[in-house]
Enzyme design. Sequence first.
Site, PDB file in Angstrom:
ATOM      1  N   HIS A 103      42.104 -38.881   4.065  1.00 50.07           N
ATOM      2  CA  HIS A 103      42.133 -37.999   5.079  1.00 50.07           C
ATOM      3  C   HIS A 103      42.933 -38.288   6.082  1.00 50.07           C
ATOM      4  O   HIS A 103      43.041 -37.225   6.893  1.00 50.07           O
ATOM      5  CB  HIS A 103      40.756 -37.529   5.697  1.00 50.07           C
ATOM      6  CG  HIS A 103      39.793 -36.990   4.427  1.00 50.07           C
ATOM      7  ND1 HIS A 103      40.198 -35.954   3.426  1.00 50.07           N
ATOM      8  CD2 HIS A 103      38.632 -37.340   4.076  1.00 50.07           C
ATOM      9  CE1 HIS A 103      39.267 -35.669   2.642  1.00 50.07           C
ATOM     10  NE2 HIS A 103      38.131 -36.543   2.883  1.00 50.07           N
ATOM     11  N   ASP A 153      38.701 -38.188  -5.906  1.00 46.55           N
ATOM     12  CA  ASP A 153      37.750 -38.125  -4.908  1.00 46.55           C
ATOM     13  C   ASP A 153      37.541 -36.385  -4.917  1.00 46.55           C
ATOM     14  O   ASP A 153      38.475 -35.418  -5.059  1.00 46.55           O
ATOM     15  CB  ASP A 153      38.234 -38.385  -3.491  1.00 46.55           C
ATOM     16  CG  ASP A 153      37.080 -38.478  -2.369  1.00 46.55           C
ATOM     17  OD1 ASP A 153      36.766 -39.510  -2.284  1.00 46.55           O
ATOM     18  OD2 ASP A 153      36.679 -37.308  -1.845  1.00 46.55           O
ATOM     19  N   HIS A 180      36.922 -34.749  -2.264  1.00 51.95           N
ATOM     20  CA  HIS A 180      37.557 -34.035  -1.403  1.00 51.95           C
ATOM     21  C   HIS A 180      39.230 -34.163  -1.496  1.00 51.95           C
ATOM     22  O   HIS A 180      39.700 -34.925  -2.013  1.00 51.95           O
ATOM     23  CB  HIS A 180      37.384 -34.516   0.000  1.00 51.95           C
ATOM     24  CG  HIS A 180      35.770 -34.672   0.336  1.00 51.95           C
ATOM     25  ND1 HIS A 180      34.871 -35.653  -0.067  1.00 51.95           N
ATOM     26  CD2 HIS A 180      34.957 -33.643   0.869  1.00 51.95           C
ATOM     27  CE1 HIS A 180      33.715 -35.664   0.476  1.00 51.95           C
ATOM     28  NE2 HIS A 180      33.581 -34.099   0.971  1.00 51.95           N
ATOM     29  N   ASP A 222      32.359 -39.651  -5.009  1.00 48.99           N
ATOM     30  CA  ASP A 222      31.453 -38.477  -4.527  1.00 48.99           C
ATOM     31  C   ASP A 222      31.592 -37.295  -5.405  1.00 48.99           C
ATOM     32  O   ASP A 222      31.036 -36.459  -5.253  1.00 48.99           O
ATOM     33  CB  ASP A 222      31.837 -38.167  -3.281  1.00 48.99           C
ATOM     34  CG  ASP A 222      33.506 -38.193  -2.767  1.00 48.99           C
ATOM     35  OD1 ASP A 222      34.399 -38.511  -3.891  1.00 48.99           O
ATOM     36  OD2 ASP A 222      33.634 -38.040  -1.708  1.00 48.99           O
TER      37      ASP A 222
HETATM   38 ZN    ZN Z   1      35.407 -37.698  -0.378  1.00 49.87          ZN
END
Ligand code: ZN
Length: 344
Positions: free
Chosen positions: A124, A161, A163, A248
């Site tokens: 991120h 991931d 996200h 995740d």
């Molecule tokens: Zn993540």
Amino acid sequence: MKVGFVYDPIYLKHNTGQHPENARRLEAIISHLERTGLKQQLIPIKPCAASTEELSLVHNEHYISHIRDVAQKGGGWLDADTVMSSNSYEAALYAAGGVIRAAEAVMNGEVDSAFALVRPPGHHATCEQAMGFCLFNNLAIATKYALTNYKLERILIVDFDVHHGNGTQAAFYDNPRVLYISTHQYPFYPGTGSIKETGSGAAEGSTINIPLPAGSGDTEYLEVFEQIIVPAAIRFKPRLILVSAGYDTHWADELALMQVSVTGFAQMVKIIKGLADELCNGRLVFSLEGGYNLTALAASIKATFDMLLGNATIEDPLGQSPPRFEAPSIASLIKKIKEIHNLS
Ligand SMILES: [Zn+2]
């Protein structure tokens, strides 16, 4: 099959207190690898600290000195999700340096593939902003390092991931030498990653976003891997593959709503390894991103190593997800993405 792993106790010193991204994650992974005897099958790779010059491949100098200053003042919150302690800057230097070392070890032939078990995570982090538990974008830095130092024509990044890796996407959005492919829950944090974000200028088409509905599990992920990721990778002909490995996506993870099992991760890794073997002499580097259920995380990483080593079986102590969602329909999404990216 020589498989390396990067780890150092410095990664435990990024003290986040009562936060899902904490040192217990790496402690659980390492103790599980030791307990199961898997660690003995791996080649340890010692990380070193990334230099300011290396960090500057992705981050601006003002941001780098800001992170150093916050650590020197004892730490603090950088945004609502992202916290630092006094040792976090040093840990973050070794996290970036750890992925660089993993890439070097693979490129120099010390190992066939490698997994950097590092924290803080990175995908991120943008050029000038910490977010989503990430300080420096470890994998983006290692990608730029490999492009420059090994004069690689093309690198593929796969980010599974849960996200979207907004920082990694931004780092290569206008770079046709890097194909960034992300699977992620959508809509979800951080908000980016729609199918319409495809790269800019000469790099149009070199970002492939696969935004999946909550409830997607092994079946949906494997479908997407076979229908989109495999043909896109074969067409791109990478010289190296890097993976933003976030666990995740597992059904037991409390931060998201996907349904992938340990077995599903193993199958995804097997496909990625097959691509590396076919396209770039097996050169493959994994970097740890998310994954917050400690049992699922440790078992998934062991399964990842089992696949990289070519071990015949994996253990899935948690099994398949209890039925929480109706299986989402992703056929029209896949069709749309294939049209956008001219994948037949
Ligand atoms: Zn993540």
